[in-house]
Design a protein around this motif. Structure first.
Motif, PDB file in Angstrom:
ATOM      1  N   SER A 484       0.845  -1.199   0.000  1.00 14.89           N
ATOM      2  CA  SER A 484       0.000   0.000   0.000  1.00 14.89           C
ATOM      3  C   SER A 484       0.875   1.241   0.000  1.00 14.89           C
ATOM      4  CB  SER A 484      -0.911   0.003   1.228  1.00 14.89           C
ATOM      5  OG  SER A 484      -1.890  -1.012   1.133  1.00 14.89           O
ATOM      6  N   ASP A 485       0.438   2.241  -0.717  1.00 16.99           N
ATOM      7  CA  ASP A 485       1.200   3.486  -0.785  1.00 16.99           C
ATOM      8  C   ASP A 485       1.038   4.290   0.503  1.00 16.99           C
ATOM      9  OD1 ASP A 485       1.882   2.924  -3.438  1.00 16.99           O
ATOM     10  OD2 ASP A 485       0.130   3.992  -4.217  1.00 16.99           O
ATOM     11  N   GLU A 486       2.064   5.025   0.808  1.00 16.59           N
ATOM     12  CA  GLU A 486       1.980   5.996   1.903  1.00 16.59           C
ATOM     13  C   GLU A 486       0.863   6.987   1.586  1.00 16.59           C
ATOM     14  OE1 GLU A 486       3.367   7.489   5.570  1.00 16.59           O
ATOM     15  OE2 GLU A 486       4.363   5.898   4.438  1.00 16.59           O
ATOM     16  N   GLY A 487      -0.044   7.178   2.543  1.00 19.92           N
ATOM     17  CA  GLY A 487      -1.134   8.128   2.344  1.00 19.92           C
ATOM     18  C   GLY A 487      -2.340   7.561   1.631  1.00 19.92           C
ATOM     19  N   ALA A 488      -2.359   6.239   1.381  1.00 19.54           N
ATOM     20  CA  ALA A 488      -3.530   5.629   0.746  1.00 19.54           C
ATOM     21  C   ALA A 488      -4.758   5.825   1.632  1.00 19.54           C
ATOM     22  CB  ALA A 488      -3.279   4.149   0.503  1.00 19.54           C
ATOM     23  N   ARG A 489      -5.906   6.030   1.020  1.00 22.10           N
ATOM     24  CA  ARG A 489      -7.126   6.334   1.763  1.00 22.10           C
ATOM     25  C   ARG A 489      -7.769   5.061   2.306  1.00 22.10           C
ATOM     26  NH1 ARG A 489     -12.379   6.035   1.115  1.00 22.10           N
ATOM     27  NH2 ARG A 489     -13.750   7.558   2.104  1.00 22.10           N
ATOM     28  N   ARG A 490      -8.143   5.103   3.588  1.00 29.10           N
ATOM     29  CA  ARG A 490      -8.944   4.042   4.202  1.00 29.10           C
ATOM     30  C   ARG A 490     -10.172   4.661   4.849  1.00 29.10           C
ATOM     31  NH1 ARG A 490      -3.088   3.237   4.378  1.00 29.10           N
ATOM     32  NH2 ARG A 490      -2.711   1.030   3.948  1.00 29.10           N
ATOM     33  N   ALA A 491     -11.214   3.846   4.999  1.00 32.11           N
ATOM     34  CA  ALA A 491     -12.422   4.325   5.666  1.00 32.11           C
ATOM     35  C   ALA A 491     -12.150   4.606   7.134  1.00 32.11           C
ATOM     36  CB  ALA A 491     -13.538   3.307   5.522  1.00 32.11           C
ATOM     37  N   ASP A 492     -11.245   3.813   7.721  1.00 32.00           N
ATOM     38  CA  ASP A 492     -10.926   3.986   9.140  1.00 32.00           C
ATOM     39  C   ASP A 492      -9.683   3.176   9.463  1.00 32.00           C
ATOM     40  OD1 ASP A 492     -11.134   4.842  11.735  1.00 32.00           O
ATOM     41  OD2 ASP A 492     -13.097   3.963  12.127  1.00 32.00           O
ATOM     42  N   THR A 493      -9.134   3.420  10.640  1.00 28.68           N
ATOM     43  CA  THR A 493      -8.004   2.645  11.148  1.00 28.68           C
ATOM     44  C   THR A 493      -8.360   2.123  12.523  1.00 28.68           C
ATOM     45  OG1 THR A 493      -6.375   3.963   9.924  1.00 28.68           O
ATOM     46  CG2 THR A 493      -5.570   2.719  11.825  1.00 28.68           C
ATOM     47  N   LEU A 494      -8.105   0.850  12.723  1.00 27.72           N
ATOM     48  CA  LEU A 494      -8.390   0.199  14.000  1.00 27.72           C
ATOM     49  C   LEU A 494      -7.078  -0.302  14.586  1.00 27.72           C
ATOM     50  CD1 LEU A 494     -10.542  -0.966  15.992  1.00 27.72           C
ATOM     51  CD2 LEU A 494     -10.577  -3.009  14.552  1.00 27.72           C
ATOM     52  N   ARG A 495      -6.777   0.087  15.819  1.00 30.54           N
ATOM     53  CA  ARG A 495      -5.544  -0.339  16.479  1.00 30.54           C
ATOM     54  C   ARG A 495      -5.863  -1.310  17.607  1.00 30.54           C
ATOM     55  NH1 ARG A 495      -0.667   2.110  15.696  1.00 30.54           N
ATOM     56  NH2 ARG A 495      -0.657   3.947  14.329  1.00 30.54           N
ATOM     57  N   VAL A 496      -5.074  -2.360  17.709  1.00 34.21           N
ATOM     58  CA  VAL A 496      -5.221  -3.348  18.775  1.00 34.21           C
ATOM     59  C   VAL A 496      -3.863  -3.562  19.426  1.00 34.21           C
ATOM     60  CG1 VAL A 496      -5.803  -5.738  19.334  1.00 34.21           C
ATOM     61  CG2 VAL A 496      -7.145  -4.505  17.610  1.00 34.21           C
ATOM     62  N   ASP A 497      -3.816  -3.445  20.740  1.00 38.44           N
ATOM     63  CA  ASP A 497      -2.603  -3.756  21.494  1.00 38.44           C
ATOM     64  C   ASP A 497      -2.590  -5.256  21.741  1.00 38.44           C
ATOM     65  OD1 ASP A 497      -0.455  -4.023  23.154  1.00 38.44           O
ATOM     66  OD2 ASP A 497      -1.339  -2.925  24.843  1.00 38.44           O
ATOM     67  N   CYS A 498      -1.848  -5.978  20.921  1.00 38.48           N
ATOM     68  CA  CYS A 498      -1.885  -7.445  20.998  1.00 38.48           C
ATOM     69  C   CYS A 498      -1.293  -7.983  22.297  1.00 38.48           C
ATOM     70  CB  CYS A 498      -1.171  -8.049  19.791  1.00 38.48           C
ATOM     71  SG  CYS A 498      -2.143  -7.902  18.277  1.00 38.48           S
ATOM     72  N   ALA A 499      -0.456  -7.203  22.944  1.00 34.27           N
ATOM     73  CA  ALA A 499       0.094  -7.645  24.230  1.00 34.27           C
ATOM     74  C   ALA A 499      -0.994  -7.777  25.283  1.00 34.27           C
ATOM     75  CB  ALA A 499       1.165  -6.671  24.697  1.00 34.27           C
ATOM     76  N   ALA A 500      -2.129  -7.089  25.065  1.00 24.78           N
ATOM     77  CA  ALA A 500      -3.234  -7.128  26.034  1.00 24.78           C
ATOM     78  C   ALA A 500      -4.313  -8.123  25.648  1.00 24.78           C
ATOM     79  CB  ALA A 500      -3.850  -5.730  26.157  1.00 24.78           C
ATOM     80  N   VAL A 501      -4.147  -8.833  24.527  1.00 27.55           N
ATOM     81  CA  VAL A 501      -5.157  -9.807  24.100  1.00 27.55           C
ATOM     82  C   VAL A 501      -4.912 -11.126  24.832  1.00 27.55           C
ATOM     83  CG1 VAL A 501      -6.063 -11.148  22.163  1.00 27.55           C
ATOM     84  CG2 VAL A 501      -5.438  -8.745  21.836  1.00 27.55           C
TER      85      VAL A 501
END
Length: 666
Positions: A484-501
């Motif tokens: 994916s190119d830098e700055g490519a458009r997404r509808a949203d970004t979801l972050r997950v801290d996997c250390a806490a899963v």
């Protein structure tokens, strides 16, 4: 869309009695009994009505008008199933109303086909799963999210077709106005040409780049569609399995007759992956459907032979015992990743878990029978161009926590449960993904189906190259554009801290019922433990099963009394890996039953499913909708949790099992 079909001026009138699929069964019973029930009287609508409920798996042996006897026979409300065979057809119901995420689950077109054959002409819901709605379009069944139609229909008002297709993309509207995809294709897909990639322009995601390289220009679709537009693309691979081929052959024969010719048959692969254990499937045996399944398999074999298609046949226990390793068999989408799909390619299959191959950095998505039939003769595959959701999996997973736990965590997030991922591309990235093997990445992309997404994808990297080199003997060069190119458009970004899963489970009824295993309020006794399926029948999944069961065997532990443990290989390559690695000794010593590659209990078509409502199963499969895996209660869990629970006799993580054993020894 160039030269779109002019809007229809036709209006349709529907029977004013409306069937509400509500949380309590009384509304359905009253309407089917001839009463008129209002929207207010029906009460809260059922969300998450799955394709397993619209057409339970045993019904899939039918692929003609007989399907019209069975819509909603698996529908569950208040713990009951109020709709029996022939109920819809006899009632004259034409409009059905439900809640959110209608048609989730399988890509089976049998669901909307059964509805239409029973007389249903319109389904209204708060939201629809992508494959279900596209399947409905393809056969001319109207769907709408406009609840304003309910009162208008109840008043006997004639509804303009334009109102029924309002809000749909122009291609979907054109297909519906044509009476379905095959009729549309005969009229508007005579001239199909590659669109040609456009290198210039704004930054793009990897998904957008692959689609652009496979885009087709047709008489009514744009060569370079934007998100939300309908389009057609060329597929590098098209695959189908036995539950769909009979229906596809039936509709192609009816449309084209003896003159049927398939486009580029060398890129079509035919699999048997659902039926090898049908004689041990309680649902099929009790329903007297085993002979139907054998006829279905033979119909697929005849179709493949007639058109010279490459095929992978199922293995019986006897054939497996004599196999020298030269036969390649297994679950279709797992086999695609093992033998066919490559980074940058586009893969379509008649299964909702086709996104499995997205782990290799290709675009892979599921389609219904009519889509595949049309693709067989035109070479073109329909899609509505989706937006992307960037899922950044940060940090490092705790020991014993797997990609399956991550997916169960994602499924339990309120935004995703509410449908934030519906129809979107799940682009997985981040530190945790970089550390994952391709097998683990495939768990993420595979279960995009449960997340409601269009597909899942991971950009290819050194791990992808390792997988292709070690598993397939391919030295693959990743081209500069394959990211994916830098700055490519997404509808949203979801972050997950996997250390806490943590280690997760999903309570019976829906994959979205996730909670930390340690948060269970009371012990949950189990009767069955099942490890297998496309999601959890891969090589690394069996490494997890073995780690737990080797530990148990070395301590003289066996599967708990009263519990059955089934382990089913996803492919013959996985089986051969386990044999070569010496895993079979531990599996045998703890008392596991080993099963040859097949979808098996995951699709309610083999050993490992329940036979009574009282039974409780812990399973590594991908979905636990009502009736999926038998009449009992199904908990979803990761491979190590399934194996540990089998030894403990209750839901338990491997860490908790070791701690318990240490305390007993101490």
């Amino acid at each position: 869309m160039p030269d779109a079909i002019p809007p229809s001026t036709e209006s349709l009138r529907f029977d004013p009695r409306i069937l509400y699929l509500a949380e309590l069964p009384d509304a359905a019973r009253q309407v089917l009994g001839g009463e008129v029930v209002t929207r207010a009287e029906a009460g809260r609508l059922r969300d998450d009505v799955s394709t397993d409920e619209i057409t339970p798996l045993p019904i899939l042996t039918h692929f003609d008008a007989a399907l019209g006897r069975y819509p909603y026979t698996g529908f569950t409300a208040g713990g009951e199933q109020p709709i029996g065979p022939d109920a819809i057809r006899r009632s004259g119901i034409e409009v059905v109303v439900a809640g959110r995420r209608y048609g989730k689950g399988s890509s089976r077109e049998h669901g909307p086909a059964a509805e239409k054959l029973a007389g249903v002409r319109l389904v209204i819901a708060e939201s629809f799963e992508r494959i279900y709605r596209q399947n409905a379009d393809n056969i001319g069944l109207f769907t709408s999210t406009d609840f304003g139609l309910v009162d208008r229909i109840a008043r006997g008002e004639a509804i303009p077709v334009g109102d029924l297709v309002a809000g749909r993309d122009a291609l979907a509207a054109a297909i519906l106005q044509s009476g379905g995809l095959l009729a549309f294709g005969q009229r508007f897909m005579r001239n199909i040409e590659p669109a040609g990639d456009v290198a210039d322009g704004p930054p793009r995601t990897l998904f957008e780049k692959i689609v652009a390289r496979h885009a087709l220009a047709t008489e009514l679709t744009s060569a370079h569609p934007a998100p939300g537009d309908g389009a057609f693309v060329r597929a590098d691979w098209r695959f189908i399995h036995e539950y769909y081929t009979g229906m596809a052959a039936h509709m192609l024969g009816a449309t084209f007759g003896d003159g049927l010719a398939l486009r580029d048959p060398a890129s079509i692969v035919v699999f048997e992956d659902h039926t090898s254990y049908v004689e041990e499937s309680p649902a099929h045996v009790r329903g007297g459907l085993v002979a139907n399944v054998h006829r279905m398999v033979e119909a697929q074999r005849e179709f493949a032979a007639r058109h010279g298609l490459r095929g992978h046949r199922t293995l019986t226990e006897q054939e497996a015992a004599a196999d020298d390793g030269s036969n390649r068999a297994g679950i279709s989408h797992a086999m695609m990743a093992e033998h066919y799909a490559l980074p940058g390619q586009l893969v379509v299959g008649t299964d909702s878990h086709t996104p499995h191959s997205g782990a290799l950095g290709c675009v892979a998505f599921g389609v219904g029978t009519t889509d595949m039939a049309n693709a067989f003769v035109t070479g073109a595959v329909r899609l509505t161009v989706p937006e992307s959701l960037l899922v950044l999996l940060d940090g490092q997973l705790q020991p014993g926590v797997t990609a399956k736990d991550v997916v169960l965590h994602l499924l339990a997030l309120p935004a995703l449960k509410a449908g934030a991922g519906l129809g979107k591309v799940f682009e997985f990235a981040g530190e945790a993904v970089a550390r994952m093997s391709t097998d683990e990445r495939a768990t993420l992309t595979n279960m995009t189906a449960e997340l409601g997404g269009f597909t899942g994808i991971v950009a290819p990297d050194a791990e992808t190259q390792r997988f292709l080199r070690e598993r397939r003997g391919i030295e693959f060069e990743i081209e500069p554009w394959m990211c994916s190119d830098e700055g490519a458009r997404r509808a949203d970004t979801l972050r997950v801290d996997c250390a806490a899963v943590p280690a997760m489970v999903a309570a019976p009824g829906d994959p979205g019922n996730g909670l930390p295993l340690a948060a269970l309020a009371a012990p949950v006794r189990i009767d069955i433990a099942y490890g297998g399926s496309c999601t959890a029948g891969k090589r690394e999944d069996f490494d997890h099963y073995h780690a737990v069961l080797r530990w148990a065997a070395d301590r003289g532990l066996r599967v708990a009394p009263g519990v059955e443990l089934f382990l089913q290989f996803g492919t013959t390559a996985v089986r051969d890996h386990c044999i070569a690695a010496g895993y079979m000794d531990a599996f045998e010593k703890v008392g596991a039953r080993m099963l040859q590659p097949s979808c098996g209990a995951c699709g309610n078509c083999g050993p490992g499913g329940s036979v009574s409502k009282s039974q409780v199963t812990v399973s590594a499969i991908n979905r636990n909708f009502p009736g999926r895996g038998g009449p009992g209660q199904v908990w979803l869990a990761s491979p190590p949790t399934v194996a540990a629970s089998a030894i403990a006799g209750e839901l338990l993580s491997f860490d908790a099992l070791r701690n318990r054993e240490s305390a007993l020894v101490g």
